[in-house]
Design an enzyme around this catalytic site. Structure first.
Site, PDB file in Angstrom:
ATOM      1  N   ILE A 167     -14.672   6.373  41.057  1.00 42.83           N
ATOM      2  CA  ILE A 167     -14.587   7.478  42.015  1.00 42.83           C
ATOM      3  C   ILE A 167     -15.974   8.028  42.324  1.00 42.83           C
ATOM      4  CG2 ILE A 167     -13.531   9.701  42.526  1.00 42.83           C
ATOM      5  CD1 ILE A 167     -11.644   7.201  42.351  1.00 42.83           C
ATOM      6  N   ASP A 168     -16.823   8.119  41.324  1.00 44.06           N
ATOM      7  CA  ASP A 168     -18.215   8.499  41.591  1.00 44.06           C
ATOM      8  C   ASP A 168     -18.863   7.520  42.572  1.00 44.06           C
ATOM      9  OD1 ASP A 168     -18.944  10.885  40.359  1.00 44.06           O
ATOM     10  OD2 ASP A 168     -19.247   9.944  38.413  1.00 44.06           O
TER      11      ASP A 168
END
Length: 386
Positions: A167-168
């Protein structure tokens, strides 16, 4: 910064931590932009993760090549003037600070364009504005957990966070794409943009296939440890020489190649339990057991040669040590040098290197505040501070 690179001449100012902001701005630097990373006295949180790379952390070296570091205290009037001057000169501002942090200092991202109409602002948050958990800080694990990603990874009853901070990284790539789009739009309109991005929204987008399933069937997909709940066969299988081969069939046509041509097992191919993808998913355990019995009688090289011959995708399950020695990287010239405190270390070239673009090779990883005095002087405050 390279004069011939696509983003040469652009200035990016960032107040960023961890991965989502720093990876996006590193890519901008690789395309020629000047990136000025504004840090507090404590610096980016990833600086303190470890000291693996000549005293710097593995994460920080990965994410911050080619940037300038200026250390400012935004509660100090003189430093606020320096930061304001940097914003006035910037084309792009990127931040992924905690909700409200910059606003409390008088630099609310949504208002920075009030006096800077050409500025492009990307404001990364954990959960976006306006919802019941908008106030919360977020890290990759938290966004993956809240966004349902971990429920699709691991095994039934044992949710797992992927080892890569998906997700980062996904948020970083949406940031990079948003900035590229905003720069293109500015060329036509003369106007910058304010772009809010939420890690939670990235997680939701990445689970789109599973969302469609639960919305339309009400069935929660069961996670598959090495594979996907949406396809079968699609997984890892043992070989006779102690390796693990990874194989998959993404269509009924590939299934016929898999079972009939690669395995040479027409009875398996035509078994009604495995007639289509839905049947194969329903009978995954029996399917995988049969494939594992076949693969365990053959070496990795034998299986891969046969899969290549019938044009079926395949891979060897590698660890990161094996990746670091992979000939597909070395023989394609994918390594370059970075400089950490004056010492050269290996670093991967940008993913987008190798085509017609002149891509910069910014190699220096900055020490905390290494460029502070020079940047103060550049914006008119030549005061040297300890």
């Amino acid at each position: 910064m390279s004069a011939g690179a696509p983003l040469a001449g652009l200035t990016v100012v960032s107040i960023e931590q961890a991965i989502s902001g720093p990876l996006a701005t590193r890519h901008l630097a690789e395309l020629g932009a000047r990136v000025i990373k504004v840090e507090s006295a404590g610096g980016d949180s990833t600086r303190s993760y470890d000291e693996n790379v000549h005293g710097m952390s593995s994460h920080f070296v990965w994410l911050n090549r080619g940037k300038e570091s200026v250390s400012l205290n935004l509660k100090d009037d003189a430093d606020r003037e320096v930061f304001t001057a940097l914003l006035d000169r910037a084309d792009v501002f990127v931040t992924n600070m905690a909700p409200g942090a910059l606003g409390r200092l008088g630099f609310a991202p949504e208002h920075l364009r009030d006096t800077r109409p050409r500025l492009i602002v990307v404001d990364i948050s954990g959960f976006g504005a306006g919802g019941p958990i908008s106030h919360r800080r977020a890290y990759d694990l938290l966004a993956q957990a809240e966004g349902g990603v971990c429920s699709l990874t691991g095994a039934p009853g044992f949710p797992v966070k992927p080892g890569v901070p998906t997700i980062d990284i996904g948020t970083a790539l949406y940031t990079f794409a948003s900035i590229s789009t905003a720069l293109y739009a500015r060329e036509r309109t003369g106007e910058g943009a304010y772009v809010p991005l939420a890690m939670f929204d990235v997680a939701a987008e990445m689970t789109g296939f599973a969302l469609n399933q639960v919305i339309h069937t009400g069935i929660q997909p069961d996670p598959v440890p090495m594979g996907t709940p949406m396809l079968a066969p699609y997984g890892a299988y043992p070989t006779s020489d102690g390796q693990t081969v990874v194989l998959g069939a993404t269509s009924d046509r590939e299934w016929r190649k898999f079972a009939g041509e690669m395995m040479g097992d027409e009875a398996f191919q035509n078994d009604p339990r495995f007639a289509d993808n839905a049947d194969r998913i329903a009978n995954r355990a029996e399917l995988d057991a049969h494939i594992a019995a076949w693969s365990s009688q053959r070496t990795l090289a034998e299986i891969q040669a046969t899969a290549d011959r019938v044009q079926l995708g395949n891979a060897r399950l590698n660890n990161v040590i094996e990746l670091s020695r992979h000939p597909q990287l070395s023989e394609r010239g994918r390594w370059q040098k970075a400089t950490v405190d004056g010492v050269e270390v290996p670093a991967l070239k940008p993913v987008f290197a190798g085509g017609d673009w002149s891509v910069a090779s910014p190699d220096r990883v900055p020490r905390l505040g290494e460029d502070t005095d020079r940047i103060r002087a550049e914006v008119g405050d030549a005061t040297v501070r300890p």
